[in-house]
Design an enzyme around this catalytic site. Structure first.
Site, mmCIF file in Angstrom:
data_model
loop_
_atom_site.group_PDB
_atom_site.id
_atom_site.type_symbol
_atom_site.label_atom_id
_atom_site.label_comp_id
_atom_site.label_asym_id
_atom_site.label_seq_id
_atom_site.Cartn_x
_atom_site.Cartn_y
_atom_site.Cartn_z
ATOM 1 N N GLY A 159 33.220 -18.818 20.925
ATOM 2 C CA GLY A 159 34.374 -19.641 20.547
ATOM 3 C C GLY A 159 35.687 -19.097 21.089
ATOM 4 O O GLY A 159 35.828 -17.900 21.334
ATOM 5 N N ARG B 216 42.508 -21.166 16.477
ATOM 6 C CA ARG B 216 43.389 -20.988 15.318
ATOM 7 C C ARG B 216 44.130 -19.645 15.319
ATOM 8 O O ARG B 216 45.027 -19.420 14.520
ATOM 9 C CB ARG B 216 42.556 -21.142 14.023
ATOM 10 C CG ARG B 216 42.111 -22.571 13.777
ATOM 11 C CD ARG B 216 41.039 -22.673 12.692
ATOM 12 N NE ARG B 216 39.702 -22.329 13.179
ATOM 13 C CZ ARG B 216 38.604 -22.320 12.424
ATOM 14 N NH1 ARG B 216 38.682 -22.622 11.140
ATOM 15 N NH2 ARG B 216 37.425 -22.007 12.944
ATOM 16 N N TYR C 5 27.980 -13.131 13.217
ATOM 17 C CA TYR C 5 29.142 -13.761 13.835
ATOM 18 C C TYR C 5 30.099 -12.698 14.351
ATOM 19 O O TYR C 5 30.446 -11.757 13.630
ATOM 20 C CB TYR C 5 29.882 -14.636 12.805
ATOM 21 C CG TYR C 5 29.180 -15.940 12.483
ATOM 22 C CD1 TYR C 5 27.855 -16.133 12.832
ATOM 23 C CD2 TYR C 5 29.851 -16.963 11.838
ATOM 24 C CE1 TYR C 5 27.221 -17.325 12.538
ATOM 25 C CE2 TYR C 5 29.216 -18.166 11.538
ATOM 26 C CZ TYR C 5 27.897 -18.337 11.889
ATOM 27 O OH TYR C 5 27.269 -19.507 11.607
ATOM 28 N N ARG D 82 53.134 15.550 22.658
ATOM 29 C CA ARG D 82 52.324 14.691 23.526
ATOM 30 C C ARG D 82 51.080 15.417 24.017
ATOM 31 O O ARG D 82 50.924 16.617 23.801
ATOM 32 C CB ARG D 82 53.210 14.211 24.674
ATOM 33 C CG ARG D 82 54.348 13.302 24.183
ATOM 34 C CD ARG D 82 55.460 13.193 25.191
ATOM 35 N NE ARG D 82 54.978 12.811 26.498
ATOM 36 C CZ ARG D 82 55.638 13.020 27.632
ATOM 37 N NH1 ARG D 82 56.828 13.613 27.617
ATOM 38 N NH2 ARG D 82 55.126 12.645 28.779
ATOM 39 N N TYR E 213 63.009 20.361 24.844
ATOM 40 C CA TYR E 213 61.929 19.722 25.598
ATOM 41 C C TYR E 213 61.139 20.810 26.295
ATOM 42 O O TYR E 213 61.683 21.567 27.111
ATOM 43 C CB TYR E 213 62.472 18.728 26.643
ATOM 44 C CG TYR E 213 61.344 18.240 27.522
ATOM 45 C CD1 TYR E 213 60.332 17.454 26.971
ATOM 46 C CD2 TYR E 213 61.228 18.617 28.860
ATOM 47 C CE1 TYR E 213 59.252 17.059 27.737
ATOM 48 C CE2 TYR E 213 60.150 18.214 29.630
ATOM 49 C CZ TYR E 213 59.157 17.429 29.055
ATOM 50 O OH TYR E 213 58.076 17.054 29.804
ATOM 51 N N ALA F 127 67.629 26.486 20.152
ATOM 52 C CA ALA F 127 67.929 25.048 20.105
ATOM 53 C C ALA F 127 68.464 24.575 21.453
ATOM 54 O O ALA F 127 69.245 25.270 22.094
ATOM 55 C CB ALA F 127 68.949 24.770 19.023
ATOM 56 N N SER G 238 70.074 29.563 23.074
ATOM 57 C CA SER G 238 70.263 28.118 22.912
ATOM 58 C C SER G 238 70.835 27.461 24.158
ATOM 59 O O SER G 238 71.573 28.094 24.921
ATOM 60 C CB SER G 238 71.220 27.856 21.744
ATOM 61 O OG SER G 238 70.639 28.341 20.570
HETATM 62 C C1 UD1 Z 1 31.021 -20.911 10.084
HETATM 63 C C2 UD1 Z 1 29.940 -21.650 9.283
HETATM 64 C C3 UD1 Z 1 30.365 -21.689 7.816
HETATM 65 C C4 UD1 Z 1 30.598 -20.293 7.315
HETATM 66 C C5 UD1 Z 1 31.592 -19.554 8.186
HETATM 67 C C6 UD1 Z 1 31.646 -18.096 7.795
HETATM 68 C C7 UD1 Z 1 28.853 -23.326 10.702
HETATM 69 C C8 UD1 Z 1 28.789 -24.735 11.082
HETATM 70 N N1 UD1 Z 1 29.759 -22.986 9.789
HETATM 71 O O1 UD1 Z 1 32.205 -21.706 10.069
HETATM 72 O O2 UD1 Z 1 29.359 -22.314 7.031
HETATM 73 O O3 UD1 Z 1 31.042 -20.316 5.969
HETATM 74 O O4 UD1 Z 1 31.196 -19.599 9.560
HETATM 75 O O5 UD1 Z 1 32.618 -17.408 8.522
HETATM 76 O O6 UD1 Z 1 28.065 -22.517 11.185
HETATM 77 N N2 UD1 Z 1 30.770 -19.971 17.962
HETATM 78 C C9 UD1 Z 1 30.138 -20.045 19.172
HETATM 79 N N3 UD1 Z 1 29.953 -21.261 19.761
HETATM 80 C C10 UD1 Z 1 30.348 -22.421 19.181
HETATM 81 C C11 UD1 Z 1 31.003 -22.340 17.932
HETATM 82 C C12 UD1 Z 1 31.187 -21.101 17.346
HETATM 83 O O7 UD1 Z 1 29.749 -19.021 19.751
HETATM 84 O O8 UD1 Z 1 30.121 -23.465 19.772
HETATM 85 C C13 UD1 Z 1 30.976 -18.661 17.361
HETATM 86 C C14 UD1 Z 1 32.443 -18.314 17.202
HETATM 87 O O9 UD1 Z 1 32.901 -17.600 18.336
HETATM 88 C C15 UD1 Z 1 32.455 -17.458 15.960
HETATM 89 C C16 UD1 Z 1 31.265 -17.947 15.162
HETATM 90 O O10 UD1 Z 1 30.439 -18.651 16.073
HETATM 91 O O11 UD1 Z 1 32.269 -16.086 16.265
HETATM 92 C C17 UD1 Z 1 31.656 -18.839 13.999
HETATM 93 O O12 UD1 Z 1 32.321 -19.986 14.489
HETATM 94 P P1 UD1 Z 1 33.557 -20.598 13.726
HETATM 95 O O13 UD1 Z 1 34.040 -21.752 14.508
HETATM 96 O O14 UD1 Z 1 34.533 -19.536 13.390
HETATM 97 O O15 UD1 Z 1 32.845 -21.140 12.391
HETATM 98 P P2 UD1 Z 1 33.503 -21.394 10.989
HETATM 99 O O16 UD1 Z 1 34.297 -22.642 11.042
HETATM 100 O O17 UD1 Z 1 34.183 -20.184 10.528
HETATM 101 CA CA CA Z 2 34.722 -18.212 11.538
#
Ligand code: UD1
Ligand code: CA
Length: 450
Positions: free
Chosen positions: A14, A18, A103, A328, A361, A375, A400
């Site tokens: 993803g 957001r 995730y 440093r 320094y 100093a 100094s």
């Molecule tokens: C998801 C879950 C939700 C859960 C929440 C917990 C689904 C439909 N929803 O929602 O039930 O409560 O996580 O955090 O599974 N990603 C991909 N490919 C995609 C979409 C997402 O790799 O096409 C990856 C994103 O990079 C991310 C993870 O999956 O790391 C979760 O995706 P995100 O869109 O954040 O899901 P949530 O809306 O948080």
């Molecule tokens: Ca998420």
């Protein structure tokens, strides 16, 4: 312990829209480490047969960040949902494997939490006071009938406080079959991984809900606010461990650790201290308020006074640093030495009981034992092109406001008169000074108004 049938899939394709950031979401850091690295470390600690990371957005950057990791890379060219993402990884999955989905944006989960997921098909869930944004668990006696996403939930379902962590475990062949049946008939037009839950129930193979005892571990970061929330939770966890181990922290909630911090007995971390990278504090080390340490190794009894900034510093005995010291990389301090306020040091070794108490320094310097640096002393180590070394032998006294123009050696027991600019080596045990002689004009008269 190894898990020869376990296949961990980490979703990280993803964009993280957001977050409103150019940086890929899973590369944003919690406690000084990227979220994906936290998740990967947890995955590795379970010793699975394979780990597959699903990448998409900024895939080259992601691969680069994890270049030393041995994982399979599955590509999801279009982000069509979490179910679709898992599907992209299935070609790496063997028939007899058990699949665990993690995730990349949920870094708080630890191996112990995952080890509670014992049954063949289960979902890690949590009870949240504010479940907004998470998928809700439609629970029937510990078995899950379905998971409903926030955006698809009706008013009653929105009241449910048991939420989906996103972490699920299922047998490979069942999962493969369910994934093939997914559709995107929902409010987001996505292929939801969570829809396999209802299919499993229909198949008579319902998922079990395994509720985490620490609800916080399921939290993920979709935006900067949640990321800050994760950071706070993680820091609280780290501080808790240090306190448990006997480290004294009068205000633990103000101490931040971004990396590894190793503490001996009776270490004190005062208010608003920050630790970056790999730091080792031996017995009785005290870090004063508002100080920052990066990759330091401090010997027993070392005291860092407030407002000091130390990077790559090594002490080999008890010594005093600060307040307001800037040390440093390459700074090495021996037993009994003292570096005081507004002293900057770089690649400088200081011998036993030597002191630079104020405003200096010292760069590219080798300073022996029992040396006193007055100093305002400056080692002029740079001619605009190259760096040169200043050697100050044991027992020397630097008056100094002296400039030592490197390369130069100040002999053992030598004294440098205050205000000198030293461009040639100063012999042992002699007074060396370079400044115009002081004189007073006896018949001088103050000018008077014309
Ligand atoms: C998801 C879950 C939700 C859960 C929440 C917990 C689904 C439909 N929803 O929602 O039930 O409560 O996580 O955090 O599974 N990603 C991909 N490919 C995609 C979409 C997402 O790799 O096409 C990856 C994103 O990079 C991310 C993870 O999956 O790391 C979760 O995706 P995100 O869109 O954040 O899901 P949530 O809306 O948080
Ligand atoms: Ca998420």
């Amino acid at each position: 312990m190894s898990n020869p049938n376990l296949h961990i899939i980490i979703l990280a394709a993803g964009a993280g829209t957001r977050m409103h950031s150019d940086k890929l979401k899973v590369l944003h850091e919690v406690a000084g480490r990227s979220m994906i690295q936290h998740v990967l470390n947890t995955a590795k600690s379970l010793n699975p047969a394979q780990i597959t990371v699903v990448c998409g957005h900024q895939k080259e950057t992601l691969k680069q960040a994890l270049t030393s990791e041995s994982v399979n890379w599955a590509e999801q060219t279009e982000q069509l949902g979490t179910g679709h993402a898992v599907q992209q990884a299935m070609s790496f999955v063997q028939k007899n494997e058990s699949v665990l989905v993690l995730y990349g944006d949920a870094p708080l989960v630890e191996a112990e939490d995952l080890q509670t997921m014992q049954s063949e098909a289960c979902v890690l869930t949590a009870h949240l006071d504010d479940p907004t944004g998470y998928g809700r668990i439609i629970n029937q006696d510990g078995l899950i009938a379905a998971i409903v996403e926030q955006k698809d939930a009706n008013q009653d379902q929105l009241e449910i406080q048991e939420v989906n962590s996103g972490i699920i475990k299922a047998p490979a062949e069942d999962l493969r079959r369910w994934l093939q049946q997914l559709d995107n008939n929902n409010s987001q037009g996505e292929y939801y991984l969570t829809d396999v839950i209802a299919m499993a129930t229909e198949d008579g193979k319902p998922f079990q809900a395994v509720q985490a005892d620490q609800a916080d571990i399921v939290k993920g970061a979709n935006d900067m606010r949640q990321l800050a929330d994760l950071e706070a939770i993680y820091q609280r966890r780290l501080a808790g461990r240090l306190l448990q181990q006997g480290v004294r922290m009068p205000r633990p909630e103000t101490v931040d650790i971004r990396g590894e911090l190793n503490c001996g007995r009776d270490v004190v971390l005062d208010k608003n201290t920050l630790f970056v990278g790999d730091n080792r504090l031996a017995e009785g080390v005290q870090i004063g308020a508002f100080s920052m340490l990066e990759n330091c190794d401090l010997a027993a009894g070392t005291v860092v006074e407030p407002h000091s900034m130390l990077s790559g510093v090594k002490t080999s005995g008890a010594c005093t640093i600060g307040p307001f010291a800037r040390l440093r990389p390459g700074t090495e301090l021996a037993q009994g030495s003292k570096v005081g306020n507004f002293v900057e040091m770089k690649k400088a070794k200081v011998g036993e009981n030597s002191k630079a108490s104020h405003l200096s320094y010292l760069g590219d310097a080798e300073i022996g034992d029992n040396v006193n640096i007055g100093a305002g002393t400056i080692t002029c180590n740079y001619d605009g092109v190259n760096k040169f070394t200043t050697v100050i032998k044991e027992g020397a006294f630097i008056g100094s406001d002296s400039q030592l123009v490197a390369p130069v050696t100040i002999g053992a027991g030598a004294t440098i008169g205050a205000g000198s600019t030293i461009t040639k080596d100063a012999p042992d045990n002699q007074l060396t000074l370079s400044r115009s002689r002081q004189r007073s004009v006896a018949d001088w008269q103050k000018p008077s108004k014309k």
